[in-house]
Motif scaffolding. Structure first.
Motif, PDB file in Angstrom:
ATOM      1  N   ALA A  32      54.628  65.685  62.181  1.00  0.00           N
ATOM      2  CA  ALA A  32      53.051  65.916  62.057  1.00  0.00           C
ATOM      3  C   ALA A  32      52.595  67.372  62.689  1.00  0.00           C
ATOM      4  O   ALA A  32      52.038  68.151  62.246  1.00  0.00           O
ATOM      5  N   VAL A  33      53.367  67.641  63.768  1.00  0.00           N
ATOM      6  CA  VAL A  33      53.141  68.954  64.638  1.00  0.00           C
ATOM      7  C   VAL A  33      53.696  70.119  63.675  1.00  0.00           C
ATOM      8  O   VAL A  33      52.887  71.078  63.497  1.00  0.00           O
ATOM      9  N   SER A  34      54.925  70.054  63.163  1.00  0.00           N
ATOM     10  CA  SER A  34      55.380  70.927  62.200  1.00  0.00           C
ATOM     11  C   SER A  34      54.808  71.451  61.127  1.00  0.00           C
ATOM     12  O   SER A  34      54.659  72.429  60.538  1.00  0.00           O
ATOM     13  N   ALA A  35      54.210  70.541  60.581  1.00  0.00           N
ATOM     14  CA  ALA A  35      53.476  70.436  59.364  1.00  0.00           C
ATOM     15  C   ALA A  35      51.859  71.185  59.602  1.00  0.00           C
ATOM     16  O   ALA A  35      51.453  72.014  58.670  1.00  0.00           O
ATOM     17  N   ALA A  36      51.523  71.006  60.971  1.00  0.00           N
ATOM     18  CA  ALA A  36      50.210  71.767  61.347  1.00  0.00           C
ATOM     19  C   ALA A  36      50.479  73.308  61.689  1.00  0.00           C
ATOM     20  O   ALA A  36      49.496  74.209  61.554  1.00  0.00           O
TER      21      ALA A  36
END
Length: 349
Positions: free
Chosen positions: A205-209
């Motif tokens: 989720a963090v990487s996608a953001a």
């Protein structure tokens, strides 16, 4: 050989003495210029401490502060709202200080397993005791960190954000060593696949953001734990590009796991400046950059790393610096920065 690796960098872990964020931010940019960070100031109160900051980030979950600590509630309580307001103020102040900065910048938030081991369910006992609550917490935290990343990137588009999950309780969760609320027993071990899936969902989720980096080749998502027994291979397989550890806590098996993971591409945050009470600076005495540099070089020799692999390393204090005075904390950042220069020079010879 000097062209085979970039200069070794240094940074801080996160926690910092005092209550003045503007001052702490300016020190971070001055003393950790290769990777400045958003300081955490626990002296401001529980909402600014590791769990309180995590509570502030949660998306869709309410919490309040009880005599025994943070507990989930149906709606946000006064203390959670105050923690969120403090985090908004911190972002405002960061926006003011960092307007002209371009490059990597690190923020730190408590990870799902440290949160689960510390926060209570509405009916009591830790979230760690409830599989459904653990899953809900992970989802809330992942969404909340992604929202924080989005906001910071909107405010400061020149930042290449690096996100650090703080997981001091992770080894104890895996070992079944977290005490129940009563203190008379311990929570059962959580299965490794569930721990891995939870960490992976947050990392994804963090990487996608995160927007693609423009100024930095550093990994964007790291996990930090200064406890003994950090599951390095599990962390790497869960999608974290780097792990930050306390070198004093590593045993032979840990070194083997780190060496293999670094060969496979993992970055290491080498906590080579000890922050234990027995080794902290006495009055009038400074941290030794030479000693810190030698500890890192010894680690490189122990791992048998080639220079290009050793270049995937950042030197840090072992843990946060909040319990020290300001002068000692500044001295610690200067020592790890000078140690990074020493290690770079040695590896280049």
């Amino acid at each position: 050989m000097a062209d085979e690796f970039a200069p070794i960098r240094s940074t801080g872990i996160g926690s910092w003495p005092g209550t003045d964020l503007i001052e702490a931010l300016k020190i971070s940019f001055d003393e950790a210029p290769e990777l400045p960070f958003l300081p955490e100031l626990p002296a401001r109160g529980v909402g600014s401490q590791i769990i309180g900051r995590g509570i502030a980030v949660l998306s869709g979950l309410g919490a309040d502060l009880q005599p025994a600590g943070w507990r989930l509630t149906d709606a946000p309580g006064r203390d959670q709202l105050r923690a969120r307001a403090t985090l908004r103020d911190d972002r405002d102040q960061l926006e003011e200080v960092a307007q002209d900065y371009r490059g990597p910048f690190k923020i730190a938030i408590a990870g799902p397993w440290t949160m689960a081991a510390s926060v209570e369910r509405p009916r009591g006992d830790r979230l760690l005791a409830d599989h459904g609550a653990r899953r809900e917490l992970t989802q809330s935290l992942a969404e909340g960190i992604a929202e924080l990343v989005d906001d910071l990137q909107r405010r400061l588009p020149a930042l290449d954000l690096v996100v650090q999950l703080d997981e001091p309780a992770l080894p104890a969760v895996l070992a079944g060593d977290i005490a129940t609320a009563s203190g008379f027993s311990k929570h059962r071990k959580v299965d490794v696949p569930e721990v891995s899936d939870s960490l992976q969902s947050v990392a994804e989720a963090v990487s996608a953001a995160l927007r693609p980096a423009e100024q930095s080749t550093l990994p964007r998502v790291w996990l930090h734990s200064c406890a003994r027994g950090v599951p390095v291979q599990l962390v790497h397989k869960a999608g974290f590009g780097g792990v930050l550890v306390d070198l004093d806590q590593l045993g032979t098996a840990d070194w083997d796991a780190i060496g293999q993971a670094m060969t496979d591409g993992l970055w290491l945050g080498a906590g080579a400046l000890s922050t234990s009470p027995a080794t902290g600076p006495a009055a009038g005495r400074q941290w030794s950059a030479d000693r810190v540099g030698e500890r890192v070089l010894r680690a490189v020799r122990t791992l048998g790393l080639e220079p290009d692999v050793a270049g995937r390393m950042i030197i840090t204090p072992a843990c946060g610096l909040a319990r020290f005075d300001r002068a000692s904390a500044v001295g610690a950042l200067r020592a790890v920065r000078k140690a990074a220069d020493i290690v770079t020079d040695q590896l280049a010879d």
